[in-house]
Every structure is written in structure tokens, then in C-alpha cells.
Design an enzyme around this catalytic site. Sequence first.
Site, mmCIF file in Angstrom:
data_model
loop_
_atom_site.group_PDB
_atom_site.id
_atom_site.type_symbol
_atom_site.label_atom_id
_atom_site.label_comp_id
_atom_site.label_asym_id
_atom_site.label_seq_id
_atom_site.Cartn_x
_atom_site.Cartn_y
_atom_site.Cartn_z
ATOM 1 N N THR A 188 0.838 -1.198 0.000
ATOM 2 C CA THR A 188 0.000 0.000 0.000
ATOM 3 C C THR A 188 0.874 1.249 0.000
ATOM 4 O OG1 THR A 188 -1.871 -1.214 0.864
ATOM 5 C CG2 THR A 188 -1.906 1.107 1.308
ATOM 6 N N HIS A 189 2.134 1.101 -0.431
ATOM 7 C CA HIS A 189 3.100 2.190 -0.362
ATOM 8 C C HIS A 189 3.029 3.116 -1.565
ATOM 9 C CE1 HIS A 189 5.478 -1.183 1.867
ATOM 10 N NE2 HIS A 189 4.428 -0.786 2.545
ATOM 11 N N LEU A 190 1.891 3.755 -1.772
ATOM 12 C CA LEU A 190 1.809 4.783 -2.802
ATOM 13 C C LEU A 190 2.486 6.041 -2.265
ATOM 14 C CD1 LEU A 190 -1.820 4.441 -4.171
ATOM 15 C CD2 LEU A 190 0.227 3.229 -4.856
#
Lengths: 592, 243
Positions: free
Chosen positions: A518-520
Site C-alpha cells: 500500500t506504499h503509494l
Amino acid sequence: MSRKLPHKDVVIVGFGWVGSIMAQELTDEGLEVIAIERGPWRDTATDYPPTYDQDELRYRIRHELFLRPDQTTFTFRNKMNQTALPIRTWGAFMPPNGVGGGGVHWNAETWRFLPSDFVLKTHLTERYGADFLPSDMTIQDWGVTYEELEPHYDRFEYLCGTSGTAGNLQGQIQEGGNPFEGPRSRPYPNPAQPQPFSHTLFGKAARELGYKPFPQPSGNMSQAYTNPLGVRLGPCTYCGFCEWFGCGNYSKASPQTTILPVLIRKSNFTVRDNSEVVRINLDPSGKTAAGVTFVDTSGEEWEQPADIVIVSAYAIFNAQLMLLSGIGKPYDPLTGEGVMGRNFTHQTISDAVGFFDNTKFNFNPFIASGSIGMCIDEFNGDNFDHGPHGFVGGGYMGQVQSNGRPIETTPVPSGTPRWGAEWKAAVRDNYLSSVKPGTGVHGSFYSYRDVYLDLDPIYKDRFNRPLMRMTIDFHDNELKQNAFLTDRFAEIIQAMGAKKVDKEYRQGPYDITKYQTTHLCGGVIMGTDPRTSAVNRYLQSWDVPNLFVVGASAFPQNAGYNPTGTVAALAYWAAAAIREQYLKNPGVLIHA
Amino acid sequence: MRLRRRDFLLTTAAILGGSHIALADSISGSLPWEPDAGIPPERIKLGSWLYFTSEEARTVEALADRIIPPDPATPGGKDAGCAVYLDRQLAGPYGSQHGLYVKPPFLKGLKQQGPQTEDGPAQVYRKGLAALNRYSSQGQDGKVFAELTGERQDEILKGLESGKLQLPEADGQAFFEALLKDIQQGFFADPIYGGNRDMVAWRMIGFPGARYNYRDWVNRHNERYPLPPVGITGRPEWTPKKS
């Protein structure tokens, strides 16, 4: 018409890790602080008590603790000439929702970025020459250095009780730690977690191949811990329900288990939950934020005036709020001008799954914590000579398998049918004797001219505001990086004694249905030049000096590590700038 | 005044997995705390079908037994309760796409842009099951799917999986992918949801379930974990059967 609430010194938008840290720091300064959070209040007893938090269907598959796409979502396309379509159900990433944000259901992998990551453009250009970089790559230096952030990394790790083995103590390389890490001022607050069988075996195989394996830095407690605020965490039980789940045992660092019990008791702090900020209000000059407007669950609109506005939501929502509020020039990929939405990045993740002889190996994969694992860092950042390889960037890799939950983690060797008697037998025969790290190769994602965020022209959210549009694809640099790293990783899994290794390379095009992390990152990046960054090195808006935008939105490009440690360090760094500089003389901190 | 969270949640989210929407509130001074504020899962009740017609249910049971065939040690999908699981899921928030983004326009996109159909899972199954039976009863087989031999059923499923077999008025491949995912998820999910009856799937693979604490075991390498599985609501033998 919105109703006006009493004035506050500070309003915080989004109440996850960053919001909690900023609130704790600024209330310590005596300021009146209010935080506004889109999702509900969350805590162990109400949301993930140990009597039923181990429910894979509810929390993992049906996304219990996450944002619902009907609240808001994004549109996605690979290329500028395609029509972006809405993400109707989550796939490639999972935006958080509620008090504590992603800090509630993360794995708690608590890394620092490399010193060279913060001066990436300068470093790579000096070592390899400007021509070595792809012409459309838009990487930048951060404007802040590792040395400047070190005390703030340290504060976060001691807040969280991070369990780990130091690899570099004040310049002295330490046996058993990560020898590539930047110097740390003191050891981790807790010893590393003990490692289950497969993780230990990975460490042994890596050592035999000449690497220097070390335990993954973990926000799951290796022992009971009392943090500097006096909040206590219990030892991790290795239950195998960590990422996607809240911890029922108070063993995972989260705002709930480290800050909120102290913060919420302060008379100068309030949080409003289930309330969504819809815009930042500017005064008539357009150069000062007057506060924010939010909508509560009854549809009522409220105005919250404040002297300082801190935007600390999930990265991509930070960018959206800036664009919807008309702050900062929107990025234009054709001219390369504008800043808002620029340098959007994600991660380049792949895996190698190992199948072992089940008469000799029994891994009990269900015994694990969220950030368990043995890793190597030889292929991260610029820890190796990229000259012969024709790409830049890299990542850590490791046996970081966090679970044996059977819906998600029942691997079968490639070539097995996906259903029927043969599939069933393969599931049975391999469950206890396979190694499936999940995010085994955790690679960087550098920034490009045509990977960016803007407002979608077609699709709207529940308030009829445009959704954010993501234009994102993998570039050759990242695919080459991934192929090289995945091959090195598979060699180690093979050396563990696997009878078969399936490599799962990351391949283009970027696919919104395939989970990575989920590392946007990016969209409101920090830097030294207002023409190519939206906020300065203190995360202060170049255009509106009483507005700070803090989070992974500030990353000019994403490194080969999990971002939370760096996100939190930036929060402490920005808070220190506000406390030590801004409050004494409110206004522009850096004159460009 | 604050509506008690639990009361509100119970009125809005009777079925788990739905969106739990509480009212906006302002919190300060102390951690909000109420007794019994959590929302424990509700065990499904056995009995009549909630979503499927009896003909649909018969078809799904047959499909479940091809996807997960019975063997001497472990029951198949049907006896493990996968059809019951799917029925209850389709009758709940999952079936109706509760919480998902369902605003138009529904444009045809690229595969990597994810599903863009107006139909939720409930409709996908209604149409897919009808089309499957229409295909088999009106075509060369002359019988509904559940009455075919296992071999023939597998042949049809393989055709759907590969996309070589097109169903009348339904996307056969999308239907197959949904079915495969849901039946396998039901097989491995906690038994409170209706599948994995008596934890048969967990026993088959050696997953101890909701065990909570392995601190004594983290350093015991390469040893088989000896205890049988437990579910969220314990084990059947812990609950005396009512006579």
C-alpha cells in the site's frame, strides 16, 4: 452553508501515524489542536478484540478495517492516451480508514532509508554520470539528509519499541545487523524477535552464499516494553494475523498502542471522527490557509478555522485535497511544469515460492509476526555497482513470510491444476513445507515524467468531487531491476534446500488487481526548488506557509524499503521545524 | 448526545462484512470506552437457502464437489459446506457489492484495470448458473449440470476456465473465476461462515486455526505442531449438542 466552529491553533487532516505524531508534538508546545478523521474511532476492544480478530475472511478478504470504495476511490490507467476507469474493489493497494490509519493494520516493518536515498539524483549522477539514467526519469534529491533525519528515526523507533539488531552504531559496523544501513545513534530499543524455522533457514542459506543477513526491524514486540510516553506494549505471540488485522494483544506498534492513551487525555486536544475534510480554505490573499471545511455523517458541513493546517492523510489523498483546494500548480506531464501530482510512485514487489520435501521440512507457516523475517540488503539502493546491469535502484529481500492463513497462503507448485483432486492433494502436501514470503523482493519505484496524479474528468465521489486519476506503469528500469533481484532471491530460496522454486517476477503492465504493497508515494513532493516540488524541506507549502503537507506524499521517489519509518521521521522533523522555527516567526521557512 | 455505538452499528450493519458506519463524534478527555462495544461475528444458521433456489443450490453443490472433490480423508466442497457458505455470502453484503464503487459509466476496460461490470456477485451467479444449466440441458448433454458424470462436469469446467466454452448470455470465464475463488475461500474460512465444516480443511493441511499464542513454539524448529485446530467459536466438542 457551513457552520463555523471555534478557532483552534492547529487543525490536522487525517489521524493516522503522522496526525498522531504531529498532534502529540504540537500539544506539547501548548497549542490547541483538533484532528479530523474520515473514518471511525478504532481501538482493540471495539474493532479487533482477541476473541475474534483472527478472522481471515472478515479482515483480510472482506477488508473490514479499510476504506470502502463507495466512500472514495481512484481511477487508473497505464498511459496518458487511455481512458482511466474506477477501481471498484481494492487490488494493488488498500487505503486505510479510521483513527490510527494504516498504523492499525500494518505489518510494522520499520525501516530507515539509506543515506544515499535522500540525495539520490546527486549520488547516481556522480557515480554513473547523468547519461546512465533514463531520460524520462524525474528523480530528485529530497532537500533533507539522513543525518538530519536520524534523531527523528530514533524517536519513532523508541516510541514504537522497534525490535531489531543494529548494523551500524555511530559508524561502527555491528555483527548480525544490516551493515549497509546509515549510522544510528543508539541500538534498537528492543532485541530482534526470535525467528521461526523457515526464516532462520533463509538467514543460514544467505550467509553461506556470502551475504550478511539480519533480522527485519519489527514493530512487533520481542518483549514487554514501556515507551518514553509511559505507554506499555505486550510481547508478540506470533499468532500469524498481523497485516490487514489489528493486534488484539497490544503487541504491535500503532498510534493506539503508543500515543493515543496519552494524547487523548490532554485538555488541548480533540479528535473528530467520521468527518471528511473536503477542502482547505484560503483567505482572500490566497497565501494563507484559514482552516478547513469538513462534512460529518449527517451531511452537515462545518468550518474549522485554524492558524496552522497540517495535511496528513494517505499520500494520494493529500495530493487530492491540494488539487481540490486549488493550492499549487497542477502538474502537466507534457511540459513537465507544475508540481501538484508530480512524481507519483509505488513499489516493485515480486516473490519466489519454495517447495520442500515434506518428509524433511516442517515450517509451521502459521507461526509468524507481521515483520518477522531474515533479510539481506546487498541489492538495495546503490549498495551494489549498477554499472554492469543497466538499471538503477533495488530493494531488500528476505524470507519475511508473515502468515500461514489458509485462504491466502496455500501455495501449490507451478503446473498444478487450479482445482480438482490434484490441486487438493498439492495443497495438503505443500502447506507445511513451502516457503511463500509474499513480498520477498521489496524493490524501489523511481519517478517518471508520465507517472502522475490528476483529477479525473469523468468519475466522481459521494460528494460529487472528481476522483483522483492515477496514470502509472512500470518502466524498463524497474522491470530490469526486478528480474535481477528476483533471480538473486530465488538462488537463496534454492540454497535453503528447496526441491522446486517458482519465481514470480513483477511484469508490466502495472495491474490494479494485483496486490503489491500500500506504499503509494509522491504527488506533493518535497525539495529545494518550488518549480519542481510542492513543499520545502520542512514539508511547508511553498505557496501557503501556514500549511504543512506531511506523509509519503512528500517522497520524490520511493526507495526499496517500507515507508512508515521515513514517514514518521519526516513528521517529527516537520514538527520540530514548527516548534523551533515557525512558531517563533510564523511565515516562510525557506526563501527560494 | 452520542448514540451508543453498538446500538447504531446493530441497526446499520446486521451482517458482518458490511460497512460499519458510526455517527461523527468529537472525542477528547479520555479514550472512548463502552462495555460490549465490539461486533462479534454471527455464526450462520443452518436451514433453508437464503439466496439460491433449490435448483441453483443443487448445481453449486455439484460444482463445489468438482472444484474440491471428496477423498477418503477429507470431504469435498459439498459436504464441507461450501455451497452454504456461498449462499450466505451472496445473501449478504458481498452479494450486493456493498461498500464497492458502483457508479456509472461502466466502460469496457483493459484486463489490468479490473472488473467494470454493473452486476455484483449475486447477479453473476444467478445468470451464470442459469446459463450453465441451459448449456448442459439444451445442448448435447440433455441433462442439467448436477446430473452429468463427474468427468463431463470437469470437461465443462475446463472449457469455462480456458474460455473455449462460451455460455449463452453470460460471461462463462468470469463466472468460473468467481466460483473458483469463492468455493476455495469458503473451504478455508472460519467454520462460522458455513464452509470448512468441523474444520475439515484446516485438519487436512495442519493449520491450527485461531490459536492466538505460539510464543512457546517460535523456537521449536522443524517440529510438527501437535494441537488440533480451533475456530473463533472453539471446537464442536466444546459445545454440548442440544438434545
